[in-house]
Design a protein around this motif. Structure first.
Motif, PDB file in Angstrom:
ATOM      1  N   ILE A 128     -59.656  41.326 -14.149  1.00 28.58           N
ATOM      2  CA  ILE A 128     -59.424  40.059 -14.841  1.00 28.58           C
ATOM      3  C   ILE A 128     -59.666  38.919 -13.852  1.00 28.58           C
ATOM      4  O   ILE A 128     -59.100  38.921 -12.758  1.00 28.58           O
ATOM      5  CB  ILE A 128     -57.949  39.979 -15.319  1.00 28.58           C
ATOM      6  CG1 ILE A 128     -57.541  41.209 -16.120  1.00 28.58           C
ATOM      7  CG2 ILE A 128     -57.669  38.664 -16.038  1.00 28.58           C
ATOM      8  CD1 ILE A 128     -57.907  41.225 -17.545  1.00 28.58           C
ATOM      9  N   GLY A 129     -60.505  37.969 -14.221  1.00 23.28           N
ATOM     10  CA  GLY A 129     -60.739  36.812 -13.353  1.00 23.28           C
ATOM     11  C   GLY A 129     -61.823  37.017 -12.309  1.00 23.28           C
ATOM     12  O   GLY A 129     -62.173  36.087 -11.578  1.00 23.28           O
ATOM     13  N   THR A 130     -62.379  38.254 -12.240  1.00 20.56           N
ATOM     14  CA  THR A 130     -63.435  38.523 -11.248  1.00 20.56           C
ATOM     15  C   THR A 130     -64.654  37.637 -11.504  1.00 20.56           C
ATOM     16  O   THR A 130     -65.348  37.225 -10.574  1.00 20.56           O
ATOM     17  CB  THR A 130     -63.814  40.019 -11.296  1.00 20.56           C
ATOM     18  OG1 THR A 130     -62.698  40.773 -10.808  1.00 20.56           O
ATOM     19  CG2 THR A 130     -65.016  40.333 -10.429  1.00 20.56           C
ATOM     20  N   TYR A 131     -64.905  37.327 -12.772  1.00 20.34           N
ATOM     21  CA  TYR A 131     -66.084  36.506 -13.091  1.00 20.34           C
ATOM     22  C   TYR A 131     -66.052  35.189 -12.308  1.00 20.34           C
ATOM     23  O   TYR A 131     -67.049  34.761 -11.760  1.00 20.34           O
ATOM     24  CB  TYR A 131     -66.129  36.222 -14.603  1.00 20.34           C
ATOM     25  CG  TYR A 131     -67.375  35.474 -14.996  1.00 20.34           C
ATOM     26  CD1 TYR A 131     -68.617  36.115 -15.032  1.00 20.34           C
ATOM     27  CD2 TYR A 131     -67.336  34.111 -15.295  1.00 20.34           C
ATOM     28  CE1 TYR A 131     -69.770  35.433 -15.354  1.00 20.34           C
ATOM     29  CE2 TYR A 131     -68.487  33.415 -15.630  1.00 20.34           C
ATOM     30  CZ  TYR A 131     -69.703  34.092 -15.662  1.00 20.34           C
ATOM     31  OH  TYR A 131     -70.851  33.406 -15.983  1.00 20.34           O
ATOM     32  N   LYS A 132     -64.870  34.588 -12.246  1.00 22.77           N
ATOM     33  CA  LYS A 132     -64.771  33.275 -11.582  1.00 22.77           C
ATOM     34  C   LYS A 132     -64.370  33.388 -10.107  1.00 22.77           C
ATOM     35  O   LYS A 132     -64.831  32.615  -9.273  1.00 22.77           O
ATOM     36  CB  LYS A 132     -63.736  32.422 -12.323  1.00 22.77           C
ATOM     37  CG  LYS A 132     -63.702  30.968 -11.903  1.00 22.77           C
ATOM     38  CD  LYS A 132     -62.943  30.144 -12.930  1.00 22.77           C
ATOM     39  CE  LYS A 132     -62.984  28.665 -12.603  1.00 22.77           C
ATOM     40  NZ  LYS A 132     -62.328  27.881 -13.663  1.00 22.77           N
ATOM     41  N   TYR A 133     -63.516  34.367  -9.786  1.00 19.99           N
ATOM     42  CA  TYR A 133     -62.920  34.390  -8.438  1.00 19.99           C
ATOM     43  C   TYR A 133     -63.337  35.586  -7.585  1.00 19.99           C
ATOM     44  O   TYR A 133     -62.882  35.750  -6.466  1.00 19.99           O
ATOM     45  CB  TYR A 133     -61.392  34.349  -8.552  1.00 19.99           C
ATOM     46  CG  TYR A 133     -60.902  33.015  -9.052  1.00 19.99           C
ATOM     47  CD1 TYR A 133     -60.770  31.941  -8.178  1.00 19.99           C
ATOM     48  CD2 TYR A 133     -60.626  32.814 -10.401  1.00 19.99           C
ATOM     49  CE1 TYR A 133     -60.334  30.702  -8.635  1.00 19.99           C
ATOM     50  CE2 TYR A 133     -60.198  31.582 -10.869  1.00 19.99           C
ATOM     51  CZ  TYR A 133     -60.053  30.529  -9.975  1.00 19.99           C
ATOM     52  OH  TYR A 133     -59.644  29.307 -10.439  1.00 19.99           O
TER      53      TYR A 133
END
Ligand SMILES: Cc1cc2nc3c(=O)[nH]c(=O)nc-3n(C[C@H](O)[C@H](O)[C@H](O)COP(=O)(O)OP(=O)(O)OC[C@H]3O[C@@H](n4cnc5c(N)ncnc54)[C@H](O)[C@@H]3O)c2cc1C
Length: 495
Positions: free
Chosen positions: A157-162
């Motif tokens: 979760i959130g790997t796309y942005k971070y």
């Protein structure tokens, strides 16, 4: 077996060491339901279970292990499912979940320093209460530990942005196989500059190079707005076209996760509220209010162009709150085993076609979930239900993961995890020379092969010898062929 009192059981640690048979059995498996018959090939029972409290204690244990030539197996929440924390020839199992303290949250330097056995949920919840935010975490956050995800090199979760586990690390404390305690990075600044990047050496190393005991993460100020919107589509191919265009637009959503009709049908069957859709994409936005509003508008118009329909923020909020419970479907069988690959955006559609053919050939029922990992990487995660009491069926179904990894290779992608069974993919992933270098790194750091042996670079049996990669490849391929001859899956169907 080495007797507890002669090897380990002295001093203040004594009450955190056990050789009790019942406890050892509890630690002889992870979340995945391996058939009991596997114990004929691997000695999955640890000789001891140790619950350390400090890096010094881990180092002391490793010194004993070196003297006695005993394997040391680090274990976090055991939620990975690829057997990474299962012993293959007994040894000392380190239950790292006892090291779960937050050491410091430093708002001035925007860092959080924690013991490595803390769960992602405990860390994220604490940060939220203090007005901070951690970029990414696995959807298994309630049970997965920080070092477990780091050691699987995870995407979540959130790997796309971070980014993934490794992108968030400033520094780690690691106990090496010789007992030395090292720092891999810098507490307050990025590791960029000359020098081998030791942070990344340990990311994805599956506990084969050392035991992570402490991690310093970079953190962010909490976002002003956080919102999820779900969109329904007829099928995953339409989702693929939509995420392609979203990733090509100059916006940066926090997370995009998807699932197919069978996944939501399975969830409903185990009593969880889930939409009746052909496929569902949930996009989560985060940041300043105005930016979130703008990004939602861009995504809405892309979705409409590809035949998707917005189900709004109510379904979005429900999907967001359910993000950690997707494997509750395993109640329908006795367990669920995931396959996990990363493929480029432009081959996603072909991957879906080839996977559908494989599922049909093997007569399986395989729901699909996944997420967008970066602008060109799609994480595709089909899973199948198993009933380990049906030995031949559950064993042969493991051939699916091998064939699914082959689909990834064919379409310029890669399988994500290796664990206990898939070391045979290392050469396919990195070439012979790259694979040799990996073996050399392992041997240089751990010449006696005590640190989580039989994982990542080689498959080691309980008899002490390695199963050659080509034999594992052939064997897993054969299992897939045998599975095609068996009756089709009927999980969830009325008898
Ligand atoms: C419902 C569900 C959702 C999931 N979602 C995701 C997801 O979004 N993304 C994802 O990548 N995975 C996901 N997974 C898989 C799994 O949860 C993750 O890989 C997780 O990070 C593993 O953490 P763990 O603490 O359970 O590790 P374990 O399973 O205990 O161990 C994993 C590996 O790390 C090693 N290890 C553990 N602790 C240490 C340590 N201190 N030092 C050195 N090595 C160590 C072990 O030896 C093993 O090789 C999911 C699983 C489930 C069941």
């Amino acid at each position: 077996m080495v007797k507890k009192d002669t090897a380990l059981g002295t001093g203040t640690m004594a009450d955190r060491i056990t050789d009790d048979e019942f406890e050892r059995r509890m630690y002889s498996h992870d979340i995945a339901p391996l058939p009991k018959e596997m114990e004929a090939i691997f000695n999955t029972m640890p000789d001891f279970v140790v619950r350390p409290k400090s890096a010094k204690e881990v180092s002391n244990i490793i010194h004993v292990a070196q003297r006695k030539k005993l394997p040391v197996i680090p274990r976090g929440g055991a939620s990975w499912g690829l057997g990474g924390c299962i012993p293959v020839k007994g040894g000392i199992l380190l239950d790292m979940s006892t090291m779960d303290n937050i050491i410091e949250i430093d708002g001035d330097n925007l860092t959080a320093t924690v013991e490595a056995g803390i769960t992602w949920k405990k860390l994220c919840d604490t940060l939220e209460r203090k007005g901070y935010f951690l970029g990414a975490y696995p959807s298994s956050a309630p049970s997965a530990t920080v070092a477990g995800w780091i050691n699987t090199g995870g995407v979540g979760i959130g790997t796309y942005k971070y980014g993934g586990a490794g992108d968030m690390i400033r520094n780690m404390e690691v106990v090496l196989p010789n007992g030395d305690i090292i720092n891999t990075g810098f507490d307050y600044v990025m590791p960029n500059g000359s020098g081998y990047n030791l942070n990344w050496l340990f990311v994805g190393s599956e506990g084969t190079l050392g035991v992570v005991t402490k991690v310093t993460f970079k953190i962010y100020p909490a976002p002003e707005k956080f919102e999820s919107i779900s969109y329904s589509f007829n099928n995953l191919k339409q989702v693929g076209a939509a995420i392609h265009d979203i990733t090509r637009a100059p916006i940066n959503p926090f997370h995009m996760g998807f699932g197919d009709a069978m996944h939501y049908e399975y969830l409903r069957k185990v009593g969880i509220k889930a939409p009746k859709v052909g496929s569902l994409l949930t996009v989560t936005f985060e940041g300043a209010k105005e930016i979130v509003k703008y990004e939602e508008k861009v995504v809405d118009s892309i979705i409409a162009k590809h035949g998707g329909k917005s189900l709004g923020t109510e379904v979005g909020a429900h999907e967001w709150s359910s993000r950690s419970y997707e494997f509750k479907v395993r109640k329908m069988g006795l367990g669920a085993i995931p396959g996990e690959i990363l493929v480029p955006m432009n081959t996603f559609s072909k991957v879906l076609d080839d996977t559908a053919k494989l599922i049909k050939k093997m007569k399986l029922k395989v729901p699909m979930i996944g997420s967008v990992a970066d602008r060109n990487s799609v994480m595709v995660m089909p899973y199948y239900l198993t009933d380990k009491r049906k030995f031949v069926r559950s064993l042969t179904t493991m051939g699916f993961n091998k064939k699914f990894a082959d689909i990834a290779f064919k379409h310029n992608g890669r399988p994500v995890g290796l664990g206990l069974f898939f070391a045979c993919n290392v050469e396919k992933m990195f070439g012979r020379e790259g694979s040799n270098l990996m073996h050399e790194i392992k041997s240089a750091i751990d010449p006696n092969d005590i640190m989580n042996p039989g994982k990542l670079v080689r498959t080691t049996t309980g008899f002490g010898f390695d199963a050659p990669g080509f034999a594992m490849n052939m064997g897993l391929g054969l299992l897939a062929s045998v599975r095609s001859l068996l009756p089709r899956d009927t999980f969830g169907e009325k008898k």
